[in-house]
Each structure stands twice: as structure tokens, then as C-alpha cells.
Design an enzyme around this catalytic site. Structure first.
Site, PDB file in Angstrom:
ATOM      1  N   SER A 185       0.816  -1.213   0.000  1.00 40.44           N
ATOM      2  CA  SER A 185       0.000   0.000   0.000  1.00 40.44           C
ATOM      3  C   SER A 185       0.852   1.266   0.000  1.00 40.44           C
ATOM      4  CB  SER A 185      -0.899  -0.014   1.242  1.00 40.44           C
ATOM      5  OG  SER A 185      -0.118  -0.338   2.380  1.00 40.44           O
ATOM      6  N   THR A 222      -1.984   3.457   4.171  1.00 41.90           N
ATOM      7  CA  THR A 222      -0.972   4.514   4.103  1.00 41.90           C
ATOM      8  C   THR A 222      -0.095   4.540   5.337  1.00 41.90           C
ATOM      9  OG1 THR A 222      -2.379   5.908   2.776  1.00 41.90           O
ATOM     10  CG2 THR A 222      -0.808   7.049   4.174  1.00 41.90           C
ATOM     11  N   THR A 247       1.896   7.028   0.236  1.00 41.00           N
ATOM     12  CA  THR A 247       0.991   5.919  -0.090  1.00 41.00           C
ATOM     13  C   THR A 247       0.970   5.623  -1.586  1.00 41.00           C
ATOM     14  OG1 THR A 247      -1.287   5.128   0.244  1.00 41.00           O
ATOM     15  CG2 THR A 247      -1.046   7.393  -0.471  1.00 41.00           C
ATOM     16  N   ARG A 304      -6.417   9.103 -10.287  1.00 43.57           N
ATOM     17  CA  ARG A 304      -7.034   9.415  -8.983  1.00 43.57           C
ATOM     18  C   ARG A 304      -5.957   9.817  -7.956  1.00 43.57           C
ATOM     19  NH1 ARG A 304      -6.540   7.378  -3.435  1.00 43.57           N
ATOM     20  NH2 ARG A 304      -8.569   7.525  -2.445  1.00 43.57           N
ATOM     21  N   THR A 333      -5.560   8.014   7.638  1.00 38.80           N
ATOM     22  CA  THR A 333      -5.456   6.820   6.820  1.00 38.80           C
ATOM     23  C   THR A 333      -6.872   6.367   6.497  1.00 38.80           C
ATOM     24  OG1 THR A 333      -4.558   4.568   6.718  1.00 38.80           O
ATOM     25  CG2 THR A 333      -5.296   5.338   8.873  1.00 38.80           C
ATOM     26  N   GLY A 334      -7.001   5.595   5.440  1.00 35.31           N
ATOM     27  CA  GLY A 334      -8.328   5.124   5.067  1.00 35.31           C
ATOM     28  C   GLY A 334      -8.788   5.728   3.757  1.00 35.31           C
TER      29      GLY A 334
HETATM   30  C1  SD4 Z   1      -5.928   7.160  -0.092  1.00 31.92           C
HETATM   31  N1  SD4 Z   1      -5.797   7.610   2.268  1.00 31.92           N
HETATM   32  O1  SD4 Z   1      -5.305   7.200  -1.136  1.00 31.92           O
HETATM   33  C2  SD4 Z   1      -5.166   6.905   1.179  1.00 31.92           C
HETATM   34  C3  SD4 Z   1      -5.052   5.459   1.425  1.00 31.92           C
HETATM   35  C4  SD4 Z   1      -4.838   5.100   2.842  1.00 31.92           C
HETATM   36  O2  SD4 Z   1      -4.659   3.680   4.569  1.00 31.92           O
HETATM   37  O3  SD4 Z   1      -4.766   5.885   3.684  1.00 31.92           O
HETATM   38  N2  SD4 Z   1      -4.766   3.946   3.284  1.00 31.92           N
HETATM   39  O4  SD4 Z   1      -7.150   7.247  -0.030  1.00 31.92           O
END
Ligand code: SD4
Length: 326
Positions: A85, A187, A205, A215, A238-239
Site C-alpha cells: 500500500s 498509508t 501511499t 485518482r 489513513t483510510g
Molecule cells: C488514499 N488515504 O489514497 C489513502 C489510502 C490510505 O490507509 O490511507 N490507506 O485514499
């Protein structure tokens, strides 16, 4: 990820806000009962935060600059092909391209960012150079790549056989749905405080796996994926980036700390803002992590399963964040 939970330790701090909504007053009272926080300190998201913290500590623990520490820290998962990731080995977009997002912010409020960058293993170092060598904050795509190459970075293939195999498997159905807490979005975001109370942060990330080509998520957006204000504290996310961008999440957490909320409470309030706005919150994960100027830290997520690593010089351990959905 199979062994993520086997490493998890629940700390005293981590249990502070478990399972209940604290009023501002209660949260403040709890924060006052915490033992004096140590400085220096480094915290970062997910299991890969453990080795990242170790690398950061080598600099932070020997009196180095906090900005150098966070950069060195997040470079560890960037170069690790088993972390799918972040950086090298990151899962590609739906067209099979690994595209990277990163940003960095120092104790003076300087910041640099790259987005939609391909072929460079350490986007965080390119983001730092954008901050230090240009008049700009953000470079994207081909412009970011040209800037990196002009500054000595090497063009590399970041798509590992493992990531390519996973992508080809995904192509069989080609259904796009972010999966909560699964490798398609983990991330690394890191915040650190040095012995004299200066803060810096970094975030890097490969973004959501199988995303549309082009994107960009929250991670390179200053204020969304990361924000540091040396008067108050820092926060990172994160997320699912789209949900974080919609509330400018990390800046919101820092402003909530400025209003007197302890870090865990500020993270919780930001998550509640997402929950109020996003009817589909049950299907998505967002976690915030925050560190204030006093060395107090906290985290909160929508779903359970978000963890983070804390290194205070004595120990480096994983902690489960409290969550809205238990
Ligand atoms: C995203 N926030 O590209 C990042 C991915 C991520 O834990 O945080 N993953 O949306």
C-alpha cells in the site's frame, strides 16, 4: 496482515477513550490524569509503523532534526516490497500503473507534496525537495517525475511480481470497492516531536488499489492527509481518502486540539463529522492519528482494526485505536 492482531498491545493511553463518547470536559480531565509525556516521541500508522518508527528514532533519539526523522521513517515502507500500500510493491491502479502520493510538513509550516507520481521509489523525498527547492507546494504526474529525475532520482519499475499477480486476479472481476482495513489502503502517516518541542509529519501511499488512473487521494493534500502546526500539534489520516478530503480531516483535528481537545477526542470528533455526513460510513474506514505539542497522542477510527505504533525511546509498540463501530 495475517499476524497484525497478534502484535497488538493495548496500552494505558490506548484504553482512555475506548467505547464511549467523552464530553470535552471529561476528555480534558482524563488527559490531565495521564503521566507526563515523553519527548522525543514518534507515532505512525499501522503495523509497518514499527520498523518506520525505529528508523525515525535513530535520528530523533540522537538529537537529529525532526524533519529528517519523519522522512527516514516513512522511507522504510516505501522501499519494502511486502508493503502493498506504499511505494515499491504498492498495488497499482486499474490500468496496472503504480502511482504514488506523498507529503511532508516541518515545524515552520513549510510543506511539500507530490501526487500521481510514477517510477520513483521515494516520493516522500521528492515532496521534501519540492518544499525546499521550489516556490511551490505541490507537483503532480509527469511534472513531478521530471523534477525528481532532474534532481538525481532514478526511474524504476515499482510493480513487483506479487502486485502484478494481485492486479491480474482483480482484473478477472474488475469490481472496484474499497475494502475496510485490507491491504488496498494502508498509508503510512508519521508524526514526531523532538526534545525541544518541534513537530514534523510525513505521509506516503500508493493510494487505493485498483483506483481510476489519475485518482489522487487525501495523502498528498496538505490539511487532508497531514497537517502540522508547531503551536498546537499535528494530525494525519489513513483510510478512504475521499471521505478525509471532504472534511479536510487532519486540519480539522489540529483545529479541534487548538480549541483545547486532547488528541484522542479531536480525532473522535473528526470521525463523527464524517459519520454525520456520509450515510455509507458503515462501508468505509477512516482513521486519524494526532500528537500535540505536549507529547500527548491519540487516535480514533470509524471501524475497529486501525492500529498505530508509538516509539518513546523506551519501547516501540502497536496500539489499537478506539473506533465508532465496535
Ligand atoms: C488514499 N488515504 O489514497 C489513502 C489510502 C490510505 O490507509 O490511507 N490507506 O485514499
Amino acid at each position: 496482515m495475517a499476524n497484525r492482531r497478534t502484535f497488538i498491545l493495548q496500552s494505558l493511553f490506548g484504553s482512555v477513550s475506548v467505547g464511549k463518547l467523552l464530553t470535552g470536559k471529561e476528555a480534558h480531565a482524563e488527559s490531565l490524569t495521564k503521566p507526563a509525556a515523553n519527548k522525543p516521541l514518534v507515532i505512525s500508522t499501522w503495523n509497518h509503523g514499527l520498523p518506520a518508527n525505529e528508523a525515525a528514532w535513530k535520528i530523533l533519539g540522537t538529537g537529529g532534526r525532526v524533519l529528517d526523522a519523519v522522512e527516514a521513517g516513512v522511507k522504510v515502507p516505501e522501499a519494502d516490497p511486502s508493503v502493498t500500500s506504499v511505494g515499491y510493491g504498492g498495488f497499482p491502479d486499474r490500468d496496472g500503473k503504480v502511482t504514488l502520493d506523498a507529503c511532508i510538513m516541518d515545524e515552520q509550516g513549510n510543506c511539500g507534496s507530490v501526487a500521481f507520481l510514477q517510477h520513483i521509489m521515494h516520493p516522500i523525498s521528492v515532496a521534501r525537495l519540492v518544499m525546499e527547492k521550489t516556490l511551490h507546494v505541490m507537483l503532480v504526474g509527469d511534472g513531478a517525475l521530471q523534477f525528481a529525475l532532474a534532481n538525481g532520482f532514478k526511474k524504476q519499475n515499482l510493480l513487483t511480481p506479487q502486485a502484478e499477480k494481485a492486479w491480474k486476479e482483480w482484473l478477472k472481476t474488475a469490481q472496484y470497492k474499497p475494502v475496510i482495513n485490507i491491504e488496498n489502503h494502508d498509508t503510512i502517516s508519521m508524526l514526531a516531536l523532538d526534545a525541544s518541542g518541534n513537530l514534523s509529519g510525513a505521509c506516503t501511499t500508493s493510494g487505493a488499489a485498483w483506483k481510476m488512473h489519475g485518482r489522487v487521494g487525501d495523502s498528498p493534500i496538505i490539511g487532508a492527509g497531514l497537517y502540522v502546526d508547531n503551536e498546537v500539534g499535528g494530525a494525519c489520516a489513513t483510510g478512504l481518502g475521499e471521505a478525509v478530503i471532504k472534511i479536510v480531516g487532519s486540519h480539522l483535528v489540529v483545529e479541534l486540539m487548538r480549541q483545547g481537545n486532547p488528541p484522542a477526542k479531536a480525532c473522535q470528533m473528526a470521525v463523527e463529522r464524517i459519520i454525520k455526513r456520509q450515510k455509507d460510513y458503515k462501508d468505509l474506514q477512516v482513521g486519524f492519528l494526532a500528537l500535540n505539542k505536549q507529547g500527548e497522542w491519540g487516535a480514533y477510527s470509524i471501524q475497529s482494526g486501525f492500529n498505530f505504533a508509538v516509539h518513546n525511546g523506551q519501547e516501540n509498540k502497536l496500539i489499537d485505536a478506539s473506533s465508532f463501530v465496535k
